[in-house]
Write a protein that holds these residues in place. Structure first.
Motif, PDB file in Angstrom:
ATOM      1  N   ASP A  82       2.033  60.885  46.001  1.00 39.42           N
ATOM      2  CA  ASP A  82       0.836  61.157  45.207  1.00 39.42           C
ATOM      3  C   ASP A  82       1.128  62.265  44.184  1.00 39.42           C
ATOM      4  O   ASP A  82       0.430  63.268  44.136  1.00 39.42           O
ATOM      5  N   LYS A 139       3.106  60.019  38.239  1.00 38.26           N
ATOM      6  CA  LYS A 139       3.182  58.559  38.387  1.00 38.26           C
ATOM      7  C   LYS A 139       4.444  57.976  37.725  1.00 38.26           C
ATOM      8  O   LYS A 139       4.914  56.909  38.130  1.00 38.26           O
ATOM      9  N   ASP A 167      -0.445  56.391  46.427  1.00 38.90           N
ATOM     10  CA  ASP A 167      -1.801  56.512  45.865  1.00 38.90           C
ATOM     11  C   ASP A 167      -1.820  56.026  44.416  1.00 38.90           C
ATOM     12  O   ASP A 167      -0.792  55.936  43.753  1.00 38.90           O
TER      13      ASP A 167
HETATM   14 MG    MG Z   1      -3.663  60.511  43.874  1.00 38.51          MG
END
Ligand code: MG
Ligand code: SAH
Ligand code: DHB
Length: 230
Positions: A143, A146, A169
């Motif tokens: 998480d 990205k 996530d």
């Molecule tokens: Mg997240």
């Protein structure tokens, strides 16, 4: 920063579920307040997702957790709540300000003995963890940035034991997975990681879409397969 777009009724339903079913404890709620006070972005997982992480840790019997992306320690505390007495959690964060707030929250939650925050770019920490030849992780929560999602998935396979759970996530990102122009910065990394999840010989995965206070998003759940794929 990319704008997530929760509908008011999604937020209201999440609040109802949180109050009626999830019951976040004092420490996780305090972690949210401390993060806001420190001016940190409210990009932690939703309460029902945090509780899901805790339950997955317990259901899988995980004793060693790896988290990539600490922020204020909200998801850390939820997962830490699911650990047994001798359980441990390593969490990676590169911003000292975040790590400082997170440490205060984690300690206040009574998890100071179980949790280790590793400061620095996660890719460096992951390489260092491999060098340290620790026991493999049972549960890995990704998480952070990205753009590096695929690299983090590869590291999860290297550092996790066969049968370990991997949670990734932010898999929908307001639909940016369908239209990367919505967020050219983050969408490519999210899409690339989803393709890798589907194609990786050592990962067996699914993805769940979610709506709530964090908008339209989702998470992937994968199991690390043994080398021989069974
Ligand atoms: Mg997240
Ligand atoms: N898991 C947290 C939210 C994490 S937000 C929760 O649900 O409560 C993402 C965090 O990852 C931020 O604190 C950010 O500073 C950190 N981060 C981003 N890129 C990173 C990198 N390359 N290495 C380490 N941490 C990183
Ligand atoms: C953002 C990052 C997250 O990990 C998340 O769950 C929600 C939002 C963000 O950077 O906007």
């Amino acid at each position: 920063m990319f704008e997530h777009k929760p509908r008011p009724e999604w937020i209201a339903a999440e609040e109802f579920l949180s109050t009626a079913v999830v019951h976040p404890d004092e420490a996780v709620q305090q972690a949210i307040h401390a993060a806001a006070e420190a001016g940190m972005p409210a990009i932690e997982v939703a309460p029902n997702a945090g509780k899901l992480l805790k339950l997955l840790v317990q259901l899988s019997g995980a004793r060693r957790i790896l988290e990539i992306g600490t922020l204020a320690g909200y998801s850390t505390i939820w997962m830490g709540r699911g650990l047994p007495r001798n359980g441990t959690l390593v969490t990676c964060e590169y911003l000292p300000q975040h790590a400082e707030v997170a440490w205060a929250n984690i300690d206040a939650a009574g998890l100071g003995e179980k949790v280790e925050i590793r400061l620095g770019p996660a890719l460096d920490t992951l390489a260092a963890l491999e060098e340290e030849e620790r026991e493999p992780f049972d549960f890995i929560f990704i998480d952070a940035d990205k753009q590096n999602n695929s690299r983090y998935l590869d590291w999860a396979v290297r550092l996790g034991r066969p049968g370990a759970a991997v949670v990734l996530d932010n898999t929908i990102w307001e639909g940016a997975v369908l239209d990367p122009d919505i967020d050219p910065v983050n969408a490519p990394g999210i899409i690339e990681a989803l393709k890798l999840l589907g194609a990786h010989p050592r990962l067996d995965a699914t993805v769940i879409q979610t709506v709530g206070s964090k908008g339209w998003d989702g998470f992937a759940l994968a199991r690390i397969l043994p080398q021989n794929n069974k």
